[in-house]
Design an enzyme around this catalytic site. Structure first.
Site, PDB file in Angstrom:
ATOM      1  N   TYR A  99      42.156  39.577  32.981  1.00 47.03           N
ATOM      2  CA  TYR A  99      43.370  38.969  33.517  1.00 47.03           C
ATOM      3  C   TYR A  99      44.614  39.790  33.213  1.00 47.03           C
ATOM      4  O   TYR A  99      45.568  39.297  32.621  1.00 47.03           O
ATOM      5  CB  TYR A  99      43.470  37.510  33.057  1.00 47.03           C
ATOM      6  CG  TYR A  99      42.395  36.666  33.717  1.00 47.03           C
ATOM      7  CD1 TYR A  99      42.653  36.003  34.914  1.00 47.03           C
ATOM      8  CD2 TYR A  99      41.106  36.602  33.192  1.00 47.03           C
ATOM      9  CE1 TYR A  99      41.672  35.263  35.557  1.00 47.03           C
ATOM     10  CE2 TYR A  99      40.116  35.865  33.826  1.00 47.03           C
ATOM     11  CZ  TYR A  99      40.408  35.198  35.003  1.00 47.03           C
ATOM     12  OH  TYR A  99      39.431  34.481  35.642  1.00 47.03           O
ATOM     13  N   HIS A 144      45.080  44.382  38.298  1.00 47.35           N
ATOM     14  CA  HIS A 144      44.555  45.702  38.633  1.00 47.35           C
ATOM     15  C   HIS A 144      44.030  45.661  40.066  1.00 47.35           C
ATOM     16  O   HIS A 144      43.722  44.598  40.588  1.00 47.35           O
ATOM     17  CB  HIS A 144      43.462  46.121  37.642  1.00 47.35           C
ATOM     18  CG  HIS A 144      42.325  45.154  37.550  1.00 47.35           C
ATOM     19  ND1 HIS A 144      42.403  43.969  36.843  1.00 47.35           N
ATOM     20  CD2 HIS A 144      41.075  45.170  38.085  1.00 47.35           C
ATOM     21  CE1 HIS A 144      41.260  43.317  36.932  1.00 47.35           C
ATOM     22  NE2 HIS A 144      40.431  44.018  37.689  1.00 47.35           N
ATOM     23  N   VAL A 145      43.966  46.851  40.664  1.00 40.05           N
ATOM     24  CA  VAL A 145      43.619  46.958  42.080  1.00 40.05           C
ATOM     25  C   VAL A 145      42.466  47.946  42.230  1.00 40.05           C
ATOM     26  O   VAL A 145      42.446  48.985  41.574  1.00 40.05           O
ATOM     27  CB  VAL A 145      44.850  47.428  42.899  1.00 40.05           C
ATOM     28  CG1 VAL A 145      44.478  47.652  44.357  1.00 40.05           C
ATOM     29  CG2 VAL A 145      45.996  46.417  42.790  1.00 40.05           C
ATOM     30  N   HIS A 146      41.485  47.606  43.074  1.00 36.32           N
ATOM     31  CA  HIS A 146      40.306  48.432  43.304  1.00 36.32           C
ATOM     32  C   HIS A 146      40.490  49.285  44.560  1.00 36.32           C
ATOM     33  O   HIS A 146      40.934  48.769  45.584  1.00 36.32           O
ATOM     34  CB  HIS A 146      39.074  47.547  43.509  1.00 36.32           C
ATOM     35  CG  HIS A 146      38.838  46.581  42.385  1.00 36.32           C
ATOM     36  ND1 HIS A 146      37.811  46.735  41.478  1.00 36.32           N
ATOM     37  CD2 HIS A 146      39.498  45.458  42.002  1.00 36.32           C
ATOM     38  CE1 HIS A 146      37.845  45.738  40.609  1.00 36.32           C
ATOM     39  NE2 HIS A 146      38.865  44.955  40.905  1.00 36.32           N
TER      40      HIS A 146
END
Lengths: 256, 256
Positions: free
Chosen positions: A193, A196-198
């Site tokens: 938590y 963040h971005v993939h």
């Protein structure tokens, strides 16, 4: 200990089908033949992750188990999910280690150090960085305290647009993969938590890129632009393992 | 020649992590370590299919077609996608044949014959109906003229809710799979432009269930409830093969 077979690389395939591999023929039918091929050990490594010591949560995370789909209304988030997050107090020291460059600093692909809109971009542990077909990078934001999608409001639009634009251009610069070949998304629920971005290659059927967990960053931006409190109002569905604590909390609340 | 890495077996894993394998350490961070493991060749075979001689058709079938992600604004839909749909005039006689019970009537799992809110539910061609792990059914609506997500407005809410509720309960009755194990979604772009809904088992990583193509029916209902003209305003991203006609149209319009 987690074992994963990795994608083929062009090099390894060339060597595998050369004279040094042994094989066994299984079926021959007309022009169709099936065989087992045994390339030399060094060509056929297995990606291994060792977590030691592992907590109960780690073990639950990697144990194969039944999934179910949970439907979380805005009210469920307030009454079930948020109390669960406060109760569990997850340890994300490893994230801060990365942001403070105490670990993995040599793996950083790009950094924008702005404390409000900045992030660190680095290859995901699942990607060996060798071939583009299973490209997988993660952008971790510098700002603390944004737990997930649910916290996002118009004040975060500059942050979100910055990750999308600079993340894509860093990947183009370093790996020569254009934006049109990439899937850029957040998970809900995320596995930790801190926002963040993939970034994954479109050709790669990445785990967690399904409609039951992934939210395209471009959709997130667009939704907030259309409706400022979209992520505070929207009912969100996600798949979850049956014995995960959040599943248990939903189950106890009579919501599954 | 097609090479496929196979799933681990319990036996092989036990032997792999025993003393005979060599390994190399890659990253160490806190309790997390990643390594490359090199088990002996015989434990790590590769499933190989050899088609010889291969025809052009075989080669086309196995050649990875490049995909790209297209971002369609509301304006792009009006100026590129809609003219493309009108120009191409797809033949969907096979859909009407199913709805009129001229074909496949013996495969129907459930029917609601209401002309406004009704649908026919039947197994997808990709599912052999034998095991639940890859359950795949399709609901095709009776009403004509709803091409896709883009056409949906509040007047369709009774139709959408009816498909979700009755589709799920029909699957529970017939296959004993509860709603919480199912992913219910629409494709955008769909493969044919007569509204239909996919029901797949959550455990099945169904092709087309990724975030770059699937839209959960529950999200569609919720979005229209939150904002009546959501699907007329929303920018929608979808992956498309590079040589598909719609891709070419976007490319010619300078939108890729």
């Amino acid at each position: 200990m987690i074992l994963e077979k990795t994608a083929f690389t062009e090099d390894s395939v060339e060597n595998m089908i050369s004279g040094e591999s042994t094989f066994k023929v299984n079926i021959q039918n007309d022009i169709y033949n099936t065989l087992d091929l045994y390339p030399s050990a060094l060509l056929n490594g297995i990606k291994t992750t060792l977590i030691y010591p592992a907590t109960e949560k780690h073990i639950a995370k990697y144990t194969a188990q039944d999934m179910h789909l949970i439907t979380e209304t805005a009210q469920d988030y307030e009454s079930i999910t948020l109390p669960y997050l406060n109760r569990e107090q997850f340890n994300i020291q490893w994230v801060f280690n990365i942001l403070e460059k105490k670990t993995e600093s040599e793996r950083i692909v790009f950094e924008d150090s702005n404390p409000e809109t900045g992030f660190i971009l680095l290859p995901d542990m699942k990607w060996n960085t060798k071939q583009m077909e299973d490209l997988y990078l993660i952008a971790i934001i510098h700002k603390h305290g944004i737990k997930s999608l649910r916290d996002l409001t118009p004040e975060h639009l500059p942050l979100l647009r910055n990750i999308l634009n600079k993340g894509l251009s860093a990947i183009l610069d370093k790996y020569h993969v254009p934006a049109s070949k990439l899937r850029v998304y957040l998970h809900y629920q995320p596995s930790y938590y801190h926002l963040h971005v993939h970034f994954t290659h479109l050709r790669f059927n990445a785990p967690g890129s399904g409609v039951d967990r992934a939210h395209l960053l471009s959709d997130v931006i667009d939704n907030i632009e259309l409706m400022p409190d979209y992520y505070q109002r929207k009912t969100l569905s996600f798949s979850s393992k049956e014995n995960e604590k959040l599943s248990v909390a939903f189950s106890e609340a009579g919501r599954i």
